[in-house]
Design a protein around this motif. Structure first.
Motif, PDB file in Angstrom:
ATOM      1  N   ALA A   1      -5.726   7.039  -1.733  1.00  9.14           N
ATOM      2  CA  ALA A   1      -6.435   6.414  -1.992  1.00  9.14           C
ATOM      3  C   ALA A   1      -5.570   5.043  -0.393  1.00  9.14           C
ATOM      4  CB  ALA A   1      -7.169   6.044  -2.191  1.00  9.14           C
ATOM      5  N   PHE A   2      -3.795   4.678  -0.864  1.00  8.17           N
ATOM      6  CA  PHE A   2      -3.714   3.676  -0.142  1.00  8.17           C
ATOM      7  C   PHE A   2      -2.760   4.190   0.823  1.00  8.17           C
ATOM      8  CE2 PHE A   2      -5.119   0.826  -3.503  1.00  8.17           C
ATOM      9  CZ  PHE A   2      -5.283  -0.065  -3.092  1.00  8.17           C
ATOM     10  N   LEU A   3      -2.604   5.283   1.113  1.00 11.46           N
ATOM     11  CA  LEU A   3      -1.701   5.714   2.113  1.00 11.46           C
ATOM     12  C   LEU A   3      -3.180   5.119   3.127  1.00 11.46           C
ATOM     13  CD1 LEU A   3      -0.022   7.502   3.579  1.00 11.46           C
ATOM     14  CD2 LEU A   3      -1.526   9.370   3.281  1.00 11.46           C
ATOM     15  N   ALA A   4      -4.173   6.192   2.975  1.00  8.61           N
ATOM     16  CA  ALA A   4      -5.560   5.702   3.583  1.00  8.61           C
ATOM     17  C   ALA A   4      -5.213   4.415   3.923  1.00  8.61           C
ATOM     18  CB  ALA A   4      -6.598   6.288   3.436  1.00  8.61           C
ATOM     19  N   VAL A   5      -4.689   3.723   3.202  1.00 10.92           N
ATOM     20  CA  VAL A   5      -5.087   1.997   3.352  1.00 10.92           C
ATOM     21  C   VAL A   5      -3.756   1.416   4.176  1.00 10.92           C
ATOM     22  CG1 VAL A   5      -5.040  -0.248   2.337  1.00 10.92           C
ATOM     23  CG2 VAL A   5      -6.527   1.090   1.063  1.00 10.92           C
ATOM     24  N   ALA A   6      -2.597   1.926   4.512  1.00 11.71           N
ATOM     25  CA  ALA A   6      -1.890   1.872   4.676  1.00 11.71           C
ATOM     26  C   ALA A   6      -1.776   2.211   6.538  1.00 11.71           C
ATOM     27  CB  ALA A   6      -0.668   2.275   4.146  1.00 11.71           C
ATOM     28  N   LEU A   7      -2.385   2.976   6.516  1.00 11.00           N
ATOM     29  CA  LEU A   7      -2.509   3.200   7.856  1.00 11.00           C
ATOM     30  C   LEU A   7      -3.575   2.180   8.693  1.00 11.00           C
ATOM     31  CD1 LEU A   7      -2.149   4.925  10.790  1.00 11.00           C
ATOM     32  CD2 LEU A   7      -4.368   6.469   9.214  1.00 11.00           C
ATOM     33  N   PHE A   8      -4.720   2.025   7.808  1.00 12.22           N
ATOM     34  CA  PHE A   8      -5.440   1.686   8.429  1.00 12.22           C
ATOM     35  C   PHE A   8      -5.186   0.050   8.831  1.00 12.22           C
ATOM     36  CE2 PHE A   8      -9.424   4.318   6.501  1.00 12.22           C
ATOM     37  CZ  PHE A   8      -9.145   4.919   7.525  1.00 12.22           C
TER      38      PHE A   8
ATOM     39  N   LEU B   1      -3.480  13.007   5.174  1.00 10.63           N
ATOM     40  CA  LEU B   1      -2.987  12.147   6.761  1.00 10.63           C
ATOM     41  C   LEU B   1      -3.309  12.788   7.884  1.00 10.63           C
ATOM     42  CD1 LEU B   1      -0.844   9.195   7.689  1.00 10.63           C
ATOM     43  CD2 LEU B   1       0.742  11.377   7.302  1.00 10.63           C
ATOM     44  N   LEU B   2      -3.038  14.227   8.323  1.00 11.32           N
ATOM     45  CA  LEU B   2      -3.794  14.350   9.472  1.00 11.32           C
ATOM     46  C   LEU B   2      -5.389  14.166   9.681  1.00 11.32           C
ATOM     47  CD1 LEU B   2      -2.721  17.874   9.299  1.00 11.32           C
ATOM     48  CD2 LEU B   2      -1.588  15.661  10.837  1.00 11.32           C
ATOM     49  N   VAL B   3      -6.208  13.752   8.986  1.00  8.90           N
ATOM     50  CA  VAL B   3      -7.733  13.556   8.842  1.00  8.90           C
ATOM     51  C   VAL B   3      -7.382  12.046   9.206  1.00  8.90           C
ATOM     52  CG1 VAL B   3      -9.971  13.677   7.495  1.00  8.90           C
ATOM     53  CG2 VAL B   3      -8.543  15.705   7.100  1.00  8.90           C
ATOM     54  N   LEU B   4      -7.072  11.830   8.736  1.00 13.92           N
ATOM     55  CA  LEU B   4      -6.667  10.028   9.258  1.00 13.92           C
ATOM     56  C   LEU B   4      -6.248   9.560  10.197  1.00 13.92           C
ATOM     57  CD1 LEU B   4      -5.542   7.965   5.331  1.00 13.92           C
ATOM     58  CD2 LEU B   4      -7.576   8.752   6.723  1.00 13.92           C
TER      59      LEU B   4
ATOM     60  N   GLY C   1     -10.217   4.404  -3.761  1.00 14.76           N
ATOM     61  CA  GLY C   1      -8.836   4.352  -4.734  1.00 14.76           C
ATOM     62  C   GLY C   1      -8.993   3.798  -5.425  1.00 14.76           C
ATOM     63  N   LEU C   2      -8.763   2.308  -6.205  1.00 15.37           N
ATOM     64  CA  LEU C   2      -9.312   1.647  -6.976  1.00 15.37           C
ATOM     65  C   LEU C   2     -10.579   2.480  -8.321  1.00 15.37           C
ATOM     66  CD1 LEU C   2      -8.537  -1.619  -5.703  1.00 15.37           C
ATOM     67  CD2 LEU C   2      -6.917  -0.342  -7.329  1.00 15.37           C
ATOM     68  N   LEU C   3     -11.637   2.594  -7.381  1.00 11.63           N
ATOM     69  CA  LEU C   3     -12.743   2.902  -8.291  1.00 11.63           C
ATOM     70  C   LEU C   3     -12.797   3.957  -9.028  1.00 11.63           C
ATOM     71  CD1 LEU C   3     -15.372   2.882  -9.230  1.00 11.63           C
ATOM     72  CD2 LEU C   3     -15.950   4.192  -7.700  1.00 11.63           C
TER      73      LEU C   3
ATOM     74  N   ALA D   1       1.224  -1.320  -0.202  1.00 14.86           N
ATOM     75  CA  ALA D   1      -0.018  -0.153   0.164  1.00 14.86           C
ATOM     76  C   ALA D   1       0.946   1.474   0.359  1.00 14.86           C
ATOM     77  CB  ALA D   1      -0.980   0.470   1.232  1.00 14.86           C
ATOM     78  N   ALA D   2       2.582   1.476   0.617  1.00 17.60           N
ATOM     79  CA  ALA D   2       2.588   2.632   0.943  1.00 17.60           C
ATOM     80  C   ALA D   2       4.233   3.030  -0.501  1.00 17.60           C
ATOM     81  CB  ALA D   2       3.490   1.983   1.889  1.00 17.60           C
ATOM     82  N   LEU D   3       3.686   1.831  -1.494  1.00 19.70           N
ATOM     83  CA  LEU D   3       4.048   1.238  -2.396  1.00 19.70           C
ATOM     84  C   LEU D   3       3.418   2.241  -3.614  1.00 19.70           C
ATOM     85  CD1 LEU D   3       6.828  -1.600  -2.711  1.00 19.70           C
ATOM     86  CD2 LEU D   3       7.447   0.303  -2.104  1.00 19.70           C
ATOM     87  N   VAL D   4       1.990   1.399  -3.203  1.00 23.03           N
ATOM     88  CA  VAL D   4       1.620   2.714  -4.563  1.00 23.03           C
ATOM     89  C   VAL D   4       1.161   3.844  -4.271  1.00 23.03           C
ATOM     90  CG1 VAL D   4      -1.048   2.540  -4.944  1.00 23.03           C
ATOM     91  CG2 VAL D   4       0.196  -0.238  -4.773  1.00 23.03           C
ATOM     92  N   PHE D   5       0.873   4.473  -2.820  1.00 24.51           N
ATOM     93  CA  PHE D   5       0.580   5.753  -2.905  1.00 24.51           C
ATOM     94  C   PHE D   5       2.583   6.250  -3.255  1.00 24.51           C
ATOM     95  CE2 PHE D   5       2.569   9.285   0.145  1.00 24.51           C
ATOM     96  CZ  PHE D   5       1.637   9.557  -0.035  1.00 24.51           C
ATOM     97  N   PHE D   6       3.068   5.703  -2.863  1.00 21.99           N
ATOM     98  CA  PHE D   6       5.220   6.661  -3.503  1.00 21.99           C
ATOM     99  C   PHE D   6       4.925   6.596  -5.172  1.00 21.99           C
ATOM    100  CE2 PHE D   6       6.643   5.344   0.981  1.00 21.99           C
ATOM    101  CZ  PHE D   6       7.043   7.100   0.767  1.00 21.99           C
ATOM    102  N   THR D   7       4.153   5.645  -5.538  1.00 25.57           N
ATOM    103  CA  THR D   7       3.971   5.408  -7.416  1.00 25.57           C
ATOM    104  C   THR D   7       3.000   6.498  -7.405  1.00 25.57           C
ATOM    105  OG1 THR D   7       4.082   2.831  -7.318  1.00 25.57           O
ATOM    106  CG2 THR D   7       3.316   3.835  -9.099  1.00 25.57           C
ATOM    107  N   GLY D   8       1.994   7.223  -6.902  1.00 27.77           N
ATOM    108  CA  GLY D   8       1.403   8.029  -7.315  1.00 27.77           C
ATOM    109  C   GLY D   8       1.556   9.512  -6.797  1.00 27.77           C
TER     110      GLY D   8
END
Length: 704
Positions: free
Chosen positions: A81-88, A151-154, A125-127, A56-63
């Motif tokens: 979206a995957f920044l949120a996925v990594a955190l959750f 990130l602050l909101v999450l 995110g995928l949608l 998930a973190a790698l997908v975030f860094f890709t975007g």
């Protein structure tokens, strides 16, 4: 080009999908669910979740991590979206029972809350990735720091859920299992993923910069994985473990689809750029050489390969008259037509500027010749290039391996020689390499090696042939003709060594020597009081292409102490037509200096008579091939008569070369030719004999 192992991974993903059906049917029965010890399950669960978090973190860094000029709205939305996925997912595995309590006591319910948050974030995110356009994100100034705000909101939402997980309705009741809400939400996630997969399939033509099939497998595996989370009774059961296992495989395919594709794409693009031509998109010389070496390794006498080297005829004229943009469009059109005319298995590459090369495996010389003839027929049709309709022909040289050569360099040298022979044969034809050409190559290599030292060894000499005025018989001047007496090879014909010097570039220092020596000799005769007239010197195509030619010749005249009018430069039609814009510039500079220009071998080259009125031409020399059979040949007499009339109407001097008989002289005199030269009057002579001829008062007159 597909990445290595692509087919293997696709088959593995398909097998995983197929295996999910029997596994789900097996685990749907609670009695079949095995309970795993808590420490073992916790260890396995932690490793799988850590992997998912990393992906998930790698997908975030890709975007977010790519250069702003390459960042797209689609990739940015997926990355956020995957920044949120990594955190959750991180909070999900830290909230598992057995892990140290995080703010509030850990429990299955608390872990499931963050699990579902992660699943819906991934789906959203995928949608967005499927629906949003592949547009640059640079227009959105907030995108640089948007992730920090998100990130602050999450973090705020996560702290609230960690402190008060009970605000969310129960997802799991110890001793009873999953609640109806939890099962319903998992089915909702399942349907969500399937819907995104369906949209992905519908919009697949618009999905770029990712591995489509890996992304589809990731979505389907994520969907079926959710079904395992609808049937488990105990948290540490095989059903739960299988669900996490499918999630791991799904994230692996997501990694391949998004991150691995983004990382490997620039390298694949770089490899493509290194091996392909930017203009036509065809493989380039490097790629062809690699392919040729592989083909030669596979070739046998009973399964030969063939190479066709194709060069466009007079392509430079297109660039000169219509511009390089039209020339590029023509090259692209030619590449498309060649490709359409070749067998499917043929390997086509752009070899250099207007040269293309074709590799045919398992093809004999006869089969290659048939392909070459079909190419020539295809080239016969006009090309629609913008608003122009252009015609252009091609010449082709053919070689086969292993018959003609067992190394790529030798084979291509032979192909180039066969192509050169096709050019000499009149162009718009093909020539197959033969042993005779091989012997010619060996002789040419030998000559080139000796030519490199001929100047230093003082092996060159100039002979001079007189030009006479027909009516008066008066000596009008001399033509300097180069002779080579090699210490090792003996006398070598100019017809043999001049082309070698031209092709090797040695003609430049040799031509410079000829100009200086001819001017020096004329000055000597003038100082001796001899009426020598003008000195004519032939210029090669390479010499004529020199940008500083006029300056160089001016320097030579100054060094010799000659007036510009004492020198006449003989240039062939093909040299002039090779580059019209350059020819116009050079000829203009020579005219301003007062140097006379003669067109040598007139009528034998690429004729466009408009240059006679456009360029500062003073003299036309009728080629000896037209003089040889006059007055007996009606065609030659008509040609000679026409050239004389043309020159007269334009105010040009006309000189007939190769006059050997009185009948030829009589015809030329009757048709008002100005000057003649040939064996009827004198062969080319060394300087001492020229002096004796000029001093003889009774030498033969042309008017006699």
């Amino acid at each position: 080009m597909l990445p290595p192992g692509y087919a293997t991974h696709r088959r593995a993903g398909t097998l995983l999908l197929a295996a999910s059906i029997p596994l789900l049917l097996w685990q749907a029965v609670p009695a079949n669910q095995l309970v795993i010890s808590s420490p073992t399950f916790l260890a396995a669960h932690s490793m799988m979740e850590v992997f998912a978090i990393i992906v998930a973190a790698l997908v975030f860094f890709t975007g977010h991590g790519v250069q702003e000029t390459e960042r797209s709205i689609r990739a940015m939305a997926l990355g956020y979206a995957f920044l949120a996925v990594a955190l959750f997912d991180t909070l999900h595995f830290l909230s598992y029972a057995g892990m140290p309590d995080l703010i509030s006591p850990n429990s299955p319910h608390k872990a499931i809350v963050f699990w579902l948050c992660g699943r819906f974030a991934a789906g959203i995110g995928l949608l967005a990735y499927v629906l949003l356009p592949e547009s640059p994100a640079t227009r959105f100034q907030a995108n640089r720091y948007g992730w920090a705000v998100l990130l602050l909101v999450l973090v705020a939402l996560s702290v609230w859920l960690l402190a008060s997980p009970q605000v969310v309705p129960a997802m799991y009741v110890i001793g009873e299992g999953l609640t109806g809400l939890k099962v319903a939400l998992e089915w909702g996630v399942f349907g969500f993923y399937l819907a995104v997969a369906a949209l992905l399939f519908v919009r697949r033509p618009r999905i770029t910069h990712c591995d489509f099939e890996s992304l589809m497998l990731a979505l389907l595996l994520m969907a079926v994985g959710e079904l395992f989370f609808t049937v488990y009774v105990h948290v540490s059961s095989t059903a739960n473990l299988l669900g996490h296992t499918y999630k791991v495989f799904a994230y692996y395919f997501l990694y391949r689809a998004i991150y691995a594709e983004a990382v490997s794409r620039p390298f694949r693009q770089m490899r493509h750029m290194l091996g392909h031509d930017d203009l036509t998109g065809l493989p380039n010389r490097t790629a062809f050489n690699d392919e040729l070496k592989l083909a030669m390794a596979r070739s046998r006498q009973d399964a030969p390969s063939a190479v066709l080297l194709l060069d466009l005829d007079h392509f430079q004229n297109v660039n000169d008259t219509l511009g390089h943009e039209q020339g590029d469009l023509l090259l692209m059109a030619v590449a498309q037509r060649i490709r359409a005319s070749l067998p499917t298995a043929a390997f086509l590459a752009r070899f250099s500027g207007d040269e293309f090369v074709i590799l045919l495996e398992n093809a004999s010389a006869d089969e290659a010749r048939q392909v070459g003839e079909s190419l020539l027929r295809a080239m016969a049709s006009e090309f629609d290039v913008g608003s122009d309709r252009l015609e252009i022909s091609a010449s082709i040289g053919i070689v086969t391996c292993p018959t003609d050569g067992e190394s790529a360099s030798i084979l291509m040298r032979y192909a180039d020689l066969a192509l050169h022979r096709a050019k000499l044969a009149g162009r718009n034809c093909l020539v197959t390499f033969s042993r005779d050409l091989s012997e010619e190559i060996q002789r040419r290599v030998l000559l080139e090696g000796r030519l490199k030292h001929a100047l230093a060894r003082n092996e060159f000499r100039l002979h001079y042939q007189p030009k006479l005025e027909i009516l008066s018989g008066r000596l009008m001047g001399w033509e300097a003709l180069l002779r080579w007496q090699s210490f090792e090879l003996g006398a070598v014909s100019p017809e043999e060594f001049i082309p070698v010097a031209e092709q090797s570039g040695l003609i430049l220092p040799i031509g410079d020597w000829v100009l200086r020596e001819a001017c020096r000799q004329l000055r000597i005769w003038q100082e001796q009081g001899l009426a020598a007239g003008t000195m004519a010197v032939n210029l090669s195509t390479r010499q004529f292409r020199q940008k500083d030619l006029a300056e160089e010749i001016g320097s030579i005249l100054a060094d010799a102490g000659l007036a510009p009018g004492d020198l006449e430069l003989e240039i062939t039609e093909s040299s002039i037509m090779d580059n019209l814009s350059s020819a116009s510039t050079v000829l203009g500079e020579l005219q301003r200096q007062g140097i006379r220009i003669a067109v040598d071998d007139f009528g034998t080259g690429y004729s466009s008579l408009s240059y006679l009125k456009t360029f500062p031409i003073h003299c036309l020399k009728i080629d000896r091939s037209f003089i040889r059979d006059i007055p007996g040949d009606d065609n030659d007499t008509a040609i000679v008569r026409t050239i004389i009339a043309l020159a007269s109407s334009l105010g040009l001097t006309v000189v007939a070369e190769g006059v050997e008989t009185d009948a030829q002289l009589a015809y030329l005199r009757a048709n008002h030719c100005d000057q003649v030269q040939g064996y009827l009057f004198s062969r080319p002579m060394p300087p001492d004999e020229c002096i004796r001829l000029m001093q003889q008062p009774g030498r033969r007159r042309a008017a006699a």
